[in-house]
Design an enzyme around this catalytic site. Structure first.
Site, PDB file in Angstrom:
ATOM      1  N   GLY A  28     -22.826  94.770  24.958  1.00  0.00           N
ATOM      2  CA  GLY A  28     -23.340  93.704  25.799  1.00  0.00           C
ATOM      3  C   GLY A  28     -22.210  92.782  26.186  1.00  0.00           C
ATOM      4  O   GLY A  28     -21.104  92.846  25.627  1.00  0.00           O
ATOM      5  N   TYR A  29     -22.503  91.909  27.130  1.00  0.00           N
ATOM      6  CA  TYR A  29     -21.475  91.036  27.683  1.00  0.00           C
ATOM      7  C   TYR A  29     -21.828  89.579  27.465  1.00  0.00           C
ATOM      8  O   TYR A  29     -22.911  89.126  27.818  1.00  0.00           O
ATOM      9  CB  TYR A  29     -21.289  91.336  29.177  1.00  0.00           C
ATOM     10  CG  TYR A  29     -20.649  92.690  29.352  1.00  0.00           C
ATOM     11  CD1 TYR A  29     -19.270  92.815  29.420  1.00  0.00           C
ATOM     12  CD2 TYR A  29     -21.407  93.850  29.371  1.00  0.00           C
ATOM     13  CE1 TYR A  29     -18.668  94.056  29.518  1.00  0.00           C
ATOM     14  CE2 TYR A  29     -20.823  95.097  29.465  1.00  0.00           C
ATOM     15  CZ  TYR A  29     -19.455  95.187  29.549  1.00  0.00           C
ATOM     16  OH  TYR A  29     -18.861  96.418  29.629  1.00  0.00           O
TER      17      TYR A  29
END
Length: 157
Positions: A28-29
């Site tokens: 994820g970011y």
């Protein structure tokens, strides 16, 4: 500063499936800005925090640090943008390099991309017969773009 030099290609047949062990990756970011990304990843039983600069062709700055697995899981669950990028990765040695073939899951199911990291921008390398069109400069194929525009929403690849 570390430098990542990477070329990215679509995969055109199923020959790669028998060539490497699949490892599940969840990532994820925390930041998916085109000028910089901050990624959290769990690969197998390892947590990683990765910071990358803007792409300059096939090259960009990259800094990667191991983090505790439980902290990586908490960051993925609580702070990262949605959807998470989930994929199986196979590392496949070929002609002196290692190809990473990513088979995406979830909202990106159906997308299969192969990447090769190179020692120099102009390094020569051989293409396996399962490699298709190069998509290195196509931002749609960046993992950080797949959270905003998942493959399942594309009208064509």
């Amino acid at each position: 500063m570390g430098v990542e030099i990477e070329r990215k290609f679509l995969v055109v047949n199923e020959a790669w499936r028998s060539l490497g062990e699949p490892v599940l990756l969840r990532q994820g970011y925390l930041c998916a800005d085109p000028l910089r990304t901050v990624r959290v990843r769990i690969e197998g039983d390892q947590g990683l925090l990765t910071i990358k600069s803007k792409n300059e062709g096939a090259a960009r700055g990259e800094w990667e640090y191991p983090i505790p697995l439980l902290e990586a899981a908490e960051l993925l669950d609580r702070l990262c943008e949605r959807p998470l990028v989930e994929k199986y990765r196979r590392r496949i040695p070929y002609a002196g390099f290692v190809w990473e073939v990513d088979e995406f899951l979830g909202e990106n199911a159906g997308l299969v991309v192969a990447e090769i990291e190179l020692p120099a921008v102009d390094a020569e390398f051989a293409l396996p017969d399962w490699i298709g069109r190069e998509v290195t400069g196509d931002k749609r194929y960046y993992n950080s773009s797949l959270i905003r525009s998942p493959y399942s929403t594309w009208t064509h690849a």
